[in-house]
Scaffold this motif. Structure first.
Motif, PDB file in Angstrom:
ATOM      1  N   ASP A  71      39.789  40.374  43.815  1.00 23.14           N
ATOM      2  CA  ASP A  71      38.980  41.587  43.687  1.00 23.14           C
ATOM      3  C   ASP A  71      38.268  41.670  42.341  1.00 23.14           C
TER       4      ASP A  71
ATOM      5  N   GLU B 123      39.701  41.346  39.366  1.00 25.11           N
ATOM      6  CA  GLU B 123      40.588  41.678  38.256  1.00 25.11           C
ATOM      7  C   GLU B 123      41.067  40.397  37.591  1.00 25.11           C
TER       8      GLU B 123
ATOM      9  N   TRP C  53      48.527  37.520  43.090  1.00 27.49           N
ATOM     10  CA  TRP C  53      47.823  36.529  43.897  1.00 27.49           C
ATOM     11  C   TRP C  53      48.150  35.132  43.381  1.00 27.49           C
TER      12      TRP C  53
END
Length: 129
Positions: free
Chosen positions: A102, A104, A126
């Motif tokens: 995303d 980040e 992740w």
């Protein structure tokens, strides 16, 4: 001295009144800035401290960076680096900074094992753990 019009010299200009009063065509006391504001730049602060070795220096530097980011949230924690005092060209990143799905960035220590984690409690994880 034919063309004596440097762009940096003060030149007379007609300025509109800010309040739009009856004599709006007269010169106003306040005028908009002549030049555009300079863009925001990134600066670095170098803090010196002593440590027994590179491993202890890394731990101390991470602690200092995290503590400063709590006091001043505008600090770019991901840009923190560590180098010997006499060799700034050998700077090494303190934090991972891997980009997540995303957008980040991982806020864990550089070289950490396992998943990457977004900043904050319950941040997105992740990667290959």
């Amino acid at each position: 001295m034919r063309d004596n019009t440097s762009p940096y010299w003060r030149q007379r200009r007609t300025v509109e009144r800010l309040d739009g009063g009856p004599d709006a065509d007269a010169a106003a006391l306040l005028a908009p800035p002549r030049r555009a504001a300079r863009p925001v730049r990134f600066y670095t602060v170098h803090l010196g401290f002593t440590a027994a070795g590179p491993a202890e220096a890394g731990e101390l530097a991470v602690g200092y960076a995290e503590a400063l980011s709590l006091l001043r949230p505008e600090l770019a924690l991901g840009a923190a680096a560590l180098s010997p005092a006499d060799a700034w060209h050998r700077a090494e990143r303190l934090f991972c900074g891997a980009v997540g799905p995303d957008g980040e960035r991982c806020a864990d220590v550089a070289g950490h094992p396992g998943f990457h984690h977004a900043p904050g409690p319950g941040g997105l994880g992740w990667g290959d753990g």
